[in-house]
Design a protein around this motif. Structure first.
Motif, PDB file in Angstrom:
ATOM      1  N   PHE A  52     -29.032 -41.600 -55.166  1.00  0.00           N
ATOM      2  CA  PHE A  52     -28.066 -40.832 -55.944  1.00  0.00           C
ATOM      3  C   PHE A  52     -28.662 -39.636 -56.668  1.00  0.00           C
ATOM      4  O   PHE A  52     -27.926 -38.732 -57.054  1.00  0.00           O
ATOM      5  N   ASP A  53     -29.981 -39.613 -56.835  1.00  0.00           N
ATOM      6  CA  ASP A  53     -30.599 -38.433 -57.438  1.00  0.00           C
ATOM      7  C   ASP A  53     -30.974 -37.387 -56.385  1.00  0.00           C
ATOM      8  O   ASP A  53     -31.002 -36.198 -56.673  1.00  0.00           O
ATOM      9  N   GLU A  54     -31.261 -37.839 -55.171  1.00  0.00           N
ATOM     10  CA  GLU A  54     -31.749 -36.935 -54.132  1.00  0.00           C
ATOM     11  C   GLU A  54     -30.689 -36.530 -53.110  1.00  0.00           C
ATOM     12  O   GLU A  54     -30.903 -35.570 -52.369  1.00  0.00           O
ATOM     13  N   HIS A  55     -29.596 -37.259 -53.037  1.00  0.00           N
ATOM     14  CA  HIS A  55     -28.587 -37.002 -52.003  1.00  0.00           C
ATOM     15  C   HIS A  55     -27.193 -36.973 -52.616  1.00  0.00           C
ATOM     16  O   HIS A  55     -26.953 -37.527 -53.686  1.00  0.00           O
ATOM     17  N   THR A  56     -26.280 -36.358 -51.893  1.00  0.00           N
ATOM     18  CA  THR A  56     -24.888 -36.340 -52.352  1.00  0.00           C
ATOM     19  C   THR A  56     -24.245 -37.691 -52.076  1.00  0.00           C
ATOM     20  O   THR A  56     -24.733 -38.474 -51.251  1.00  0.00           O
ATOM     21  N   ARG A  57     -23.152 -37.934 -52.746  1.00  0.00           N
ATOM     22  CA  ARG A  57     -22.399 -39.176 -52.495  1.00  0.00           C
ATOM     23  C   ARG A  57     -21.917 -39.210 -51.047  1.00  0.00           C
ATOM     24  O   ARG A  57     -21.942 -40.244 -50.402  1.00  0.00           O
ATOM     25  N   ALA A  58     -21.506 -38.058 -50.529  1.00  0.00           N
ATOM     26  CA  ALA A  58     -21.027 -37.994 -49.143  1.00  0.00           C
ATOM     27  C   ALA A  58     -22.139 -38.350 -48.160  1.00  0.00           C
ATOM     28  O   ALA A  58     -21.904 -39.071 -47.181  1.00  0.00           O
ATOM     29  N   GLU A  59     -23.357 -37.872 -48.401  1.00  0.00           N
ATOM     30  CA  GLU A  59     -24.485 -38.229 -47.530  1.00  0.00           C
ATOM     31  C   GLU A  59     -24.724 -39.737 -47.559  1.00  0.00           C
ATOM     32  O   GLU A  59     -24.959 -40.361 -46.521  1.00  0.00           O
ATOM     33  N   TYR A  60     -24.654 -40.313 -48.771  1.00  0.00           N
ATOM     34  CA  TYR A  60     -24.856 -41.756 -48.911  1.00  0.00           C
ATOM     35  C   TYR A  60     -23.791 -42.529 -48.129  1.00  0.00           C
ATOM     36  O   TYR A  60     -24.098 -43.453 -47.378  1.00  0.00           O
ATOM     37  N   VAL A  61     -22.544 -42.141 -48.308  1.00  0.00           N
ATOM     38  CA  VAL A  61     -21.434 -42.834 -47.641  1.00  0.00           C
ATOM     39  C   VAL A  61     -21.605 -42.783 -46.119  1.00  0.00           C
ATOM     40  O   VAL A  61     -21.463 -43.801 -45.443  1.00  0.00           O
ATOM     41  N   ARG A  62     -21.935 -41.622 -45.600  1.00  0.00           N
ATOM     42  CA  ARG A  62     -22.120 -41.490 -44.146  1.00  0.00           C
ATOM     43  C   ARG A  62     -23.314 -42.299 -43.650  1.00  0.00           C
ATOM     44  O   ARG A  62     -23.214 -43.035 -42.666  1.00  0.00           O
ATOM     45  N   ALA A  63     -24.447 -42.177 -44.302  1.00  0.00           N
ATOM     46  CA  ALA A  63     -25.678 -42.813 -43.825  1.00  0.00           C
ATOM     47  C   ALA A  63     -25.626 -44.335 -43.921  1.00  0.00           C
ATOM     48  O   ALA A  63     -26.189 -45.039 -43.085  1.00  0.00           O
ATOM     49  N   TYR A  64     -24.956 -44.852 -44.953  1.00  0.00           N
ATOM     50  CA  TYR A  64     -24.938 -46.294 -45.192  1.00  0.00           C
ATOM     51  C   TYR A  64     -23.610 -46.945 -44.810  1.00  0.00           C
ATOM     52  O   TYR A  64     -23.404 -48.125 -45.111  1.00  0.00           O
ATOM     53  N   ASP A  65     -22.746 -46.189 -44.161  1.00  0.00           N
ATOM     54  CA  ASP A  65     -21.426 -46.703 -43.788  1.00  0.00           C
ATOM     55  C   ASP A  65     -20.767 -47.363 -44.999  1.00  0.00           C
ATOM     56  O   ASP A  65     -20.258 -48.485 -44.936  1.00  0.00           O
ATOM     57  N   ALA A  66     -20.825 -46.656 -46.110  1.00  0.00           N
ATOM     58  CA  ALA A  66     -20.335 -47.164 -47.392  1.00  0.00           C
ATOM     59  C   ALA A  66     -18.962 -46.571 -47.694  1.00  0.00           C
ATOM     60  O   ALA A  66     -18.453 -45.713 -46.971  1.00  0.00           O
ATOM     61  N   ASP A  67     -18.382 -47.045 -48.779  1.00  0.00           N
ATOM     62  CA  ASP A  67     -17.124 -46.482 -49.251  1.00  0.00           C
ATOM     63  C   ASP A  67     -17.239 -46.229 -50.756  1.00  0.00           C
ATOM     64  O   ASP A  67     -18.285 -46.464 -51.357  1.00  0.00           O
ATOM     65  N   GLY A  68     -16.156 -45.762 -51.346  1.00  0.00           N
ATOM     66  CA  GLY A  68     -16.162 -45.445 -52.768  1.00  0.00           C
ATOM     67  C   GLY A  68     -16.529 -46.622 -53.642  1.00  0.00           C
ATOM     68  O   GLY A  68     -17.224 -46.468 -54.654  1.00  0.00           O
ATOM     69  N   SER A  69     -16.106 -47.801 -53.264  1.00  0.00           N
ATOM     70  CA  SER A  69     -16.425 -49.007 -54.029  1.00  0.00           C
ATOM     71  C   SER A  69     -17.927 -49.275 -54.013  1.00  0.00           C
ATOM     72  O   SER A  69     -18.518 -49.610 -55.041  1.00  0.00           O
ATOM     73  N   ASP A  70     -18.553 -49.115 -52.852  1.00  0.00           N
ATOM     74  CA  ASP A  70     -20.006 -49.298 -52.743  1.00  0.00           C
ATOM     75  C   ASP A  70     -20.745 -48.318 -53.650  1.00  0.00           C
ATOM     76  O   ASP A  70     -21.711 -48.681 -54.327  1.00  0.00           O
ATOM     77  N   VAL A  71     -20.284 -47.075 -53.652  1.00  0.00           N
ATOM     78  CA  VAL A  71     -20.899 -46.048 -54.486  1.00  0.00           C
ATOM     79  C   VAL A  71     -20.753 -46.419 -55.953  1.00  0.00           C
ATOM     80  O   VAL A  71     -21.727 -46.373 -56.715  1.00  0.00           O
ATOM     81  N   ARG A  72     -19.557 -46.811 -56.375  1.00  0.00           N
ATOM     82  CA  ARG A  72     -19.325 -47.148 -57.783  1.00  0.00           C
ATOM     83  C   ARG A  72     -20.180 -48.332 -58.233  1.00  0.00           C
ATOM     84  O   ARG A  72     -20.714 -48.323 -59.347  1.00  0.00           O
ATOM     85  N   VAL A  73     -20.331 -49.341 -57.384  1.00  0.00           N
ATOM     86  CA  VAL A  73     -21.165 -50.499 -57.735  1.00  0.00           C
ATOM     87  C   VAL A  73     -22.600 -50.040 -57.977  1.00  0.00           C
ATOM     88  O   VAL A  73     -23.221 -50.394 -58.982  1.00  0.00           O
ATOM     89  N   ARG A  74     -23.151 -49.248 -57.074  1.00  0.00           N
ATOM     90  CA  ARG A  74     -24.536 -48.820 -57.199  1.00  0.00           C
ATOM     91  C   ARG A  74     -24.723 -47.839 -58.355  1.00  0.00           C
ATOM     92  O   ARG A  74     -25.727 -47.890 -59.058  1.00  0.00           O
ATOM     93  N   GLU A  75     -23.754 -46.971 -58.571  1.00  0.00           N
ATOM     94  CA  GLU A  75     -23.833 -46.084 -59.737  1.00  0.00           C
ATOM     95  C   GLU A  75     -23.789 -46.894 -61.030  1.00  0.00           C
ATOM     96  O   GLU A  75     -24.497 -46.567 -61.989  1.00  0.00           O
ATOM     97  N   GLY A  76     -23.003 -47.962 -61.040  1.00  0.00           N
ATOM     98  CA  GLY A  76     -22.941 -48.836 -62.210  1.00  0.00           C
ATOM     99  C   GLY A  76     -24.263 -49.534 -62.470  1.00  0.00           C
ATOM    100  O   GLY A  76     -24.696 -49.665 -63.618  1.00  0.00           O
ATOM    101  N   ILE A  77     -24.915 -49.987 -61.405  1.00  0.00           N
ATOM    102  CA  ILE A  77     -26.229 -50.624 -61.544  1.00  0.00           C
ATOM    103  C   ILE A  77     -27.225 -49.621 -62.113  1.00  0.00           C
ATOM    104  O   ILE A  77     -27.965 -49.921 -63.064  1.00  0.00           O
TER     105      ILE A  77
END
Length: 99
Positions: A52-77
């Motif tokens: 999350f410091d080195e990449h955009t949320r969109a890059e993360y979602v694409r690379a990890y086959d993630a969704d908004g919920s996955d992003v929010r969980v990890r941002e919360g951690i």
């Protein structure tokens, strides 16, 4: 005082504080290869921080086959760790300067 759990799949160890969890994740778990850029980082908090410091949320979602919920969980951690941990003491301990 509540216990802190290692959230890496299959581990489940508990610790007295977030600093101990980060040190554990860094020293006792295999490294993680970032699916966006290939950088090798410690598993757990440092992998999340890198993503999350080195990449955009969109890059993360694409690379990890993630969704908004996955992003929010990890941002919360990441946010919880950064609000509660003395990250300089973690760096010092990992560098052998604990004391």
């Amino acid at each position: 005082m509540s216990r802190w759990n290692c959230g890496i799949a299959g581990c489940g160890r508990e610790f007295d504080g977030p600093e101990a969890v980060i040190v554990h994740q860094t020293t006792e778990h295999q490294r993680h290869e970032c699916k966006v850029c290939g950088t090798i980082v410690p598993e757990g908090y440092f992998a999340i921080r890198h993503a999350f410091d080195e990449h955009t949320r969109a890059e993360y979602v694409r690379a990890y086959d993630a969704d908004g919920s996955d992003v929010r969980v990890r941002e919360g951690i990441k946010e919880t760790i950064e609000e509660n941990a003395d990250l300089q003491s973690v760096v010092d301990e990992l560098n052998g300067n604990s004391g």
